[in-house]
Design an enzyme around this catalytic site. Structure first.
Site, PDB file in Angstrom:
ATOM      1  CD  GLN A  11      -2.952  -0.952   2.366  1.00  0.00           C
ATOM      2  OE1 GLN A  11      -3.846  -0.113   2.333  1.00  0.00           O
ATOM      3  NE2 GLN A  11      -2.783  -1.758   3.406  1.00  0.00           N
ATOM      4  CB  VAL A  12       3.464   2.576   2.272  1.00  0.00           C
ATOM      5  CG1 VAL A  12       4.389   3.792   2.307  1.00  0.00           C
ATOM      6  CG2 VAL A  12       2.519   2.606   3.480  1.00  0.00           C
ATOM      7  CG  LEU A  33      12.840  -7.110   2.822  1.00  0.00           C
ATOM      8  CD1 LEU A  33      12.660  -6.637   1.399  1.00  0.00           C
ATOM      9  CD2 LEU A  33      11.856  -6.418   3.742  1.00  0.00           C
ATOM     10  CE1 TYR A 121       3.842  -7.051  10.923  1.00  0.00           C
ATOM     11  CE2 TYR A 121       2.623  -5.963  12.680  1.00  0.00           C
ATOM     12  CZ  TYR A 121       3.241  -5.918  11.452  1.00  0.00           C
ATOM     13  OH  TYR A 121       3.266  -4.741  10.747  1.00  0.00           O
ATOM     14  CE  LYS A 125       7.161  -3.555  11.005  1.00  0.00           C
ATOM     15  NZ  LYS A 125       7.669  -3.216   9.638  1.00  0.00           N
ATOM     16  CD1 TRP A 146      -5.034  -0.227  13.623  1.00  0.00           C
ATOM     17  CD2 TRP A 146      -7.048   0.727  13.702  1.00  0.00           C
ATOM     18  NE1 TRP A 146      -5.606  -0.569  14.825  1.00  0.00           N
ATOM     19  CE2 TRP A 146      -6.844   0.002  14.888  1.00  0.00           C
ATOM     20  CE3 TRP A 146      -8.239   1.414  13.525  1.00  0.00           C
ATOM     21  CZ2 TRP A 146      -7.802  -0.057  15.903  1.00  0.00           C
ATOM     22  CZ3 TRP A 146      -9.195   1.367  14.533  1.00  0.00           C
ATOM     23  CH2 TRP A 146      -8.978   0.625  15.707  1.00  0.00           C
TER      24      TRP A 146
END
Length: 283
Positions: A11-12, A33, A121, A125, A146
């Site tokens: 999305q980004v 990655l 998760y 991160k 979100w």
């Protein structure tokens, strides 16, 4: 500014491509990655002026059973990227998550609040954050929450799809956070990258989420209203929607330190209207 972005279809990354189409975007085929050394090598090869990591393992529930693989992508790869950037004196922007916190209380989490992830998760991160800081270079860790957009799979698009065919939807009403438009995250990353080049002393950890804070259920109601859908939203507790990975009840983020970059929290309600219009135009 020559910009290198890890990520191509997320999305980004897609929103970054709209804004800086001449940037170098590396998808999985160009920089996987799961091979952190290869990612670092691409930075040394391309020699950009700034790097944004918009790629990640985002399958939150699957990370519960595949944490080792998620750790490579979310932890080891960003650390390797950050070390390569530090060696080349390149600013590095890493996108992180509210899931590094335990979600207790009702107050917004400040960037320096102690971390305590509830799930795999979040742990992966957080490992990425630690690796970026340990690299010692100019960097910004941008925690957000979100994320939604017109691209890929996200809550807004799911609500639109289900709301078009259902009379009632049950949505969790006791998790509170800030829905964040991917486009706004892209804008923030670009502004931060530019600022880091001029003012490396602004390196650090920052929060960026949409306003106002809201429950998933109220977010869903706003989506239905914006799309003109009659689907009714019924609040349910988290306990009625069990998932393999525990979710934080409180995802509120204190974003006041973003003022150093001239950034404010984006209004997610305006973004919902814009994205619904965009999706309507593509039908």
């Amino acid at each position: 500014m020559t910009l290198l972005v890890f990520g191509k279809t997320g999305q980004v990354a897609l929103e970054l491509a709209r804004r800086v189409p001449d940037a170098v975007f590396l998808g999985r085929a160009e920089a996987d990655l799961s091979d952190p050394a290869a990612c670092a090598a691409r930075i040394a090869e391309i020699r950009p002026q700034a790097v944004i990591n918009a790629a990640a393992w985002t399958a939150v529930d699957r990370a519960e059973t595949e944490e080792a693989a998620a750790l490579v992508v979310n932890g080891e790869a960003p650390a390797a990227m950050a070390r390569a950037c530090a060696a080349a004196l390149i600013p590095f922007v890493q996108i992180s998550t509210d899931y590094v916190f335990d979600g207790t209380g009702t107050e917004p989490f400040a960037p320096d609040h102690p971390t305590a992830p509830l799930n795999a998760y979040g742990r992966t991160k957080l490992a990425g954050e630690d690796g970026v800081r340990a690299a010692g270079g100019v960097h910004a860790i941008l925690r957000t929450s979100w994320v939604f957009s017109a691209h890929g799979n996200n809550f807004l698009k799911t609500m639109l799809r289900l709301g078009a065919t259902r009379e009632v939807l049950n949505v969790v009403g006791d998790q509170i956070g800030g829905p964040t438009p991917a486009g706004a995250i892209a804008d923030a990353c670009l502004q931060i990258a530019h600022r880091l080049r001029r003012a490396p002393e602004t390196s650090g950890t920052y929060h960026f989420s949409g306003a106002p804070d809201v429950s998933w259920a109220d977010f869903a109601r706003a989506i239905m209203a914006g799309a003109g859908l009659a689907c009714r939203i019924e609040d349910i507790p988290t306990s009625a929607w069990p998932t393999p990975a525990a979710r934080p009840a409180n995802s509120r983020l204190d974003c006041t330190s973003l003022s150093v970059f001239g950034l404010d929290r984006p209004d997610w309600r305006a973004a919902v209207a814009q994205i619904i219009d965009e999706l309507d135009e593509t039908k």
